[in-house]
Design an enzyme around this catalytic site. Sequence first.
Site, PDB file in Angstrom:
ATOM      1  N   GLY A  15       1.001  -1.192   0.043  1.00 35.64           N
ATOM      2  CA  GLY A  15       0.026   0.044   0.050  1.00 35.64           C
ATOM      3  C   GLY A  15       0.903   1.127   0.015  1.00 35.64           C
ATOM      4  O   GLY A  15       0.470   2.286  -0.469  1.00 35.64           O
ATOM      5  N   ASN A  16       1.909   1.077   0.580  1.00 28.92           N
ATOM      6  CA  ASN A  16       2.946   2.480   0.603  1.00 28.92           C
ATOM      7  C   ASN A  16       3.609   2.881  -0.670  1.00 28.92           C
ATOM      8  O   ASN A  16       4.103   3.897  -0.646  1.00 28.92           O
ATOM      9  CB  ASN A  16       4.120   2.247   1.735  1.00 28.92           C
ATOM     10  CG  ASN A  16       4.814   1.013   1.236  1.00 28.92           C
ATOM     11  OD1 ASN A  16       4.287   0.066   1.143  1.00 28.92           O
ATOM     12  ND2 ASN A  16       5.946   1.133   1.056  1.00 28.92           N
ATOM     13  N   LYS A 133      -9.861  -9.291  10.336  1.00 28.07           N
ATOM     14  CA  LYS A 133      -9.059  -8.136   9.602  1.00 28.07           C
ATOM     15  C   LYS A 133      -9.739  -6.874   9.578  1.00 28.07           C
ATOM     16  O   LYS A 133     -10.850  -6.774   9.103  1.00 28.07           O
ATOM     17  CB  LYS A 133      -9.110  -8.522   7.894  1.00 28.07           C
ATOM     18  CG  LYS A 133      -8.269  -7.285   7.294  1.00 28.07           C
ATOM     19  CD  LYS A 133      -7.223  -7.837   6.687  1.00 28.07           C
ATOM     20  CE  LYS A 133      -6.640  -6.503   5.728  1.00 28.07           C
ATOM     21  NZ  LYS A 133      -5.107  -6.264   6.069  1.00 28.07           N
ATOM     22  N   LYS A 212      -3.089  -9.888   0.056  1.00 26.80           N
ATOM     23  CA  LYS A 212      -2.152  -9.704  -1.330  1.00 26.80           C
ATOM     24  C   LYS A 212      -1.016 -10.499  -1.615  1.00 26.80           C
ATOM     25  O   LYS A 212      -1.083 -10.924  -2.664  1.00 26.80           O
ATOM     26  CB  LYS A 212      -2.167  -8.068  -1.821  1.00 26.80           C
ATOM     27  CG  LYS A 212      -1.045  -7.478  -0.935  1.00 26.80           C
ATOM     28  CD  LYS A 212       0.123  -7.160  -1.857  1.00 26.80           C
ATOM     29  CE  LYS A 212       1.213  -6.403  -1.472  1.00 26.80           C
ATOM     30  NZ  LYS A 212       1.564  -6.622   0.167  1.00 26.80           N
ATOM     31  N   LYS A 274       3.788 -12.470   4.255  1.00 25.64           N
ATOM     32  CA  LYS A 274       4.917 -12.186   3.143  1.00 25.64           C
ATOM     33  C   LYS A 274       5.832 -13.620   3.303  1.00 25.64           C
ATOM     34  O   LYS A 274       6.313 -14.005   2.370  1.00 25.64           O
ATOM     35  CB  LYS A 274       5.634 -11.061   3.317  1.00 25.64           C
ATOM     36  CG  LYS A 274       4.777  -9.601   3.289  1.00 25.64           C
ATOM     37  CD  LYS A 274       5.810  -8.422   3.071  1.00 25.64           C
ATOM     38  CE  LYS A 274       4.909  -7.356   3.665  1.00 25.64           C
ATOM     39  NZ  LYS A 274       3.860  -6.941   2.707  1.00 25.64           N
TER      40      LYS A 274
HETATM   41  P1  ADP Z   1       2.439  -3.897   2.940  1.00 25.35           P
HETATM   42  O1  ADP Z   1       1.356  -3.077   2.787  1.00 25.35           O
HETATM   43  O2  ADP Z   1       3.703  -3.516   1.794  1.00 25.35           O
HETATM   44  O3  ADP Z   1       1.784  -5.230   2.777  1.00 25.35           O
HETATM   45  P2  ADP Z   1       2.685  -4.359   5.651  1.00 25.35           P
HETATM   46  O4  ADP Z   1       2.380  -3.137   6.719  1.00 25.35           O
HETATM   47  O5  ADP Z   1       1.656  -5.474   5.483  1.00 25.35           O
HETATM   48  O6  ADP Z   1       2.942  -3.541   4.463  1.00 25.35           O
HETATM   49  O7  ADP Z   1       3.876  -4.990   6.140  1.00 25.35           O
HETATM   50  C1  ADP Z   1       5.126  -4.320   6.210  1.00 25.35           C
HETATM   51  C2  ADP Z   1       5.209  -4.051   7.873  1.00 25.35           C
HETATM   52  O8  ADP Z   1       5.649  -5.438   8.409  1.00 25.35           O
HETATM   53  C3  ADP Z   1       6.709  -3.454   8.253  1.00 25.35           C
HETATM   54  O9  ADP Z   1       6.118  -1.983   8.373  1.00 25.35           O
HETATM   55  C4  ADP Z   1       6.661  -3.642   9.577  1.00 25.35           C
HETATM   56  O10 ADP Z   1       5.950  -2.646  10.473  1.00 25.35           O
HETATM   57  C5  ADP Z   1       6.086  -5.010   9.736  1.00 25.35           C
HETATM   58  N1  ADP Z   1       7.007  -6.096  10.183  1.00 25.35           N
HETATM   59  C6  ADP Z   1       6.521  -6.896  11.282  1.00 25.35           C
HETATM   60  N2  ADP Z   1       7.373  -7.740  11.529  1.00 25.35           N
HETATM   61  C7  ADP Z   1       8.438  -7.507  11.026  1.00 25.35           C
HETATM   62  C8  ADP Z   1       9.739  -8.103  11.063  1.00 25.35           C
HETATM   63  N3  ADP Z   1      10.178  -9.008  11.317  1.00 25.35           N
HETATM   64  N4  ADP Z   1      10.786  -7.412   9.871  1.00 25.35           N
HETATM   65  C9  ADP Z   1      10.307  -6.379   9.164  1.00 25.35           C
HETATM   66  N5  ADP Z   1       9.123  -5.973   9.224  1.00 25.35           N
HETATM   67  C10 ADP Z   1       8.217  -6.529   9.897  1.00 25.35           C
HETATM   68 MG    MG Z   2       0.140  -6.193   3.939  1.00 22.90          MG
END
Ligand code: ADP
Ligand code: MG
Length: 313
Positions: A15-16, A133, A212, A274
């Site tokens: 999303g970013n 969610k 996603k 992820k």
């Molecule tokens: P996107 O919109 O790209 O899916 P998300 O917010 O869902 O982004 O996922 C990215 C976030 O995951 C990061 O901003 C961070 O806050 C979080 N995060 C949680 N655990 C970890 C980790 N072990 N290493 C890196 N990021 C992490």
């Molecule tokens: Mg996400």
Amino acid sequence: MEMKEKETLLVALGGNALIRKGQKGTVEEQFENLRVPVGQIARLSRKYRIIITHGNGPQVGNLLLQQESCSAVPRLPLEILVAQTQGQIGYMIESTLDSLLMEQKIAPQKLIVSLLSYVTVHEGDPAFRHPTKPIGPVLSEADAMKHPYPVQLTEKGYRRVVASPRPVTIVEKNEIRKLIEMDFIVICCGGGGIPVVREGRSFAGVDAVIDKDLASATLAKEVGVDIFCIATDVEGVALNYGRREEKFLRTITTAEARRLIQEGHFEGGTMLPKIEAALEFLAGGGRRSLITSIGAIERALDGKAGTEIVIGD
Ligand code: ADP
Ligand code: MG
């Protein structure tokens, strides 16, 4: 058939890529932000066949907010809102890509398409019994009480919650595979896909949001992607994320990743899906799996940034 030699790269944009933390998310901001990942993808399209997937969290949240604040028109179900965001974000990515391909003088040979995508889920998925969610705006307690949908008290306040079932199959996988073979750049599975369940010979939309990254992994397996790159707002995968001992990792093996999941290093709903997506992709025959920041997609592919998950003990 020189074309056959080209590997397929799937880039999943978080999303970013469109709205950075702290921004309001105006259309101007979203177009400007997109230039960073899309400029890299344009260059990469010389070397790879490209599939782009994307999130829709803030955009679908805004559409929900518009609905909540207007009683003059009928409310639309969530699946329709997801379809709307596939349209708006697909348009923004596609037109940005188009102009950057032009600027980089790659344009004439490139064909691009944004595809509405449904993703099927199981009606019996346990997630439907436990919606977790949070989506859309924060509600006042009074509004939360009379809200027609399931609501939960989250860290931010009361919010609507929906189920997040596992993706089963991408309905348009054959179309996507054909388009990729013809060297189209395909933008698809936006927001995790429009969630549907099979009802006999047809599909019915459901109130749910598919992750996603998991939908992208399913797509990657189904169309035979070689390289899966998840682009997000951190430089990669960290141990002890957010704590003093935080340490970003350049490479982790699949066995290590499973151990770190057990040890609770990855937050559910953000980094955990992820990692799960990367593992699923590699288990399904994928060649390379990377998690990196939006600004370092090319560097991650060169092995100079991000975290690569590799098969091993
Ligand atoms: P996107 O919109 O790209 O899916 P998300 O917010 O869902 O982004 O996922 C990215 C976030 O995951 C990061 O901003 C961070 O806050 C979080 N995060 C949680 N655990 C970890 C980790 N072990 N290493 C890196 N990021 C992490
Ligand atoms: Mg996400």
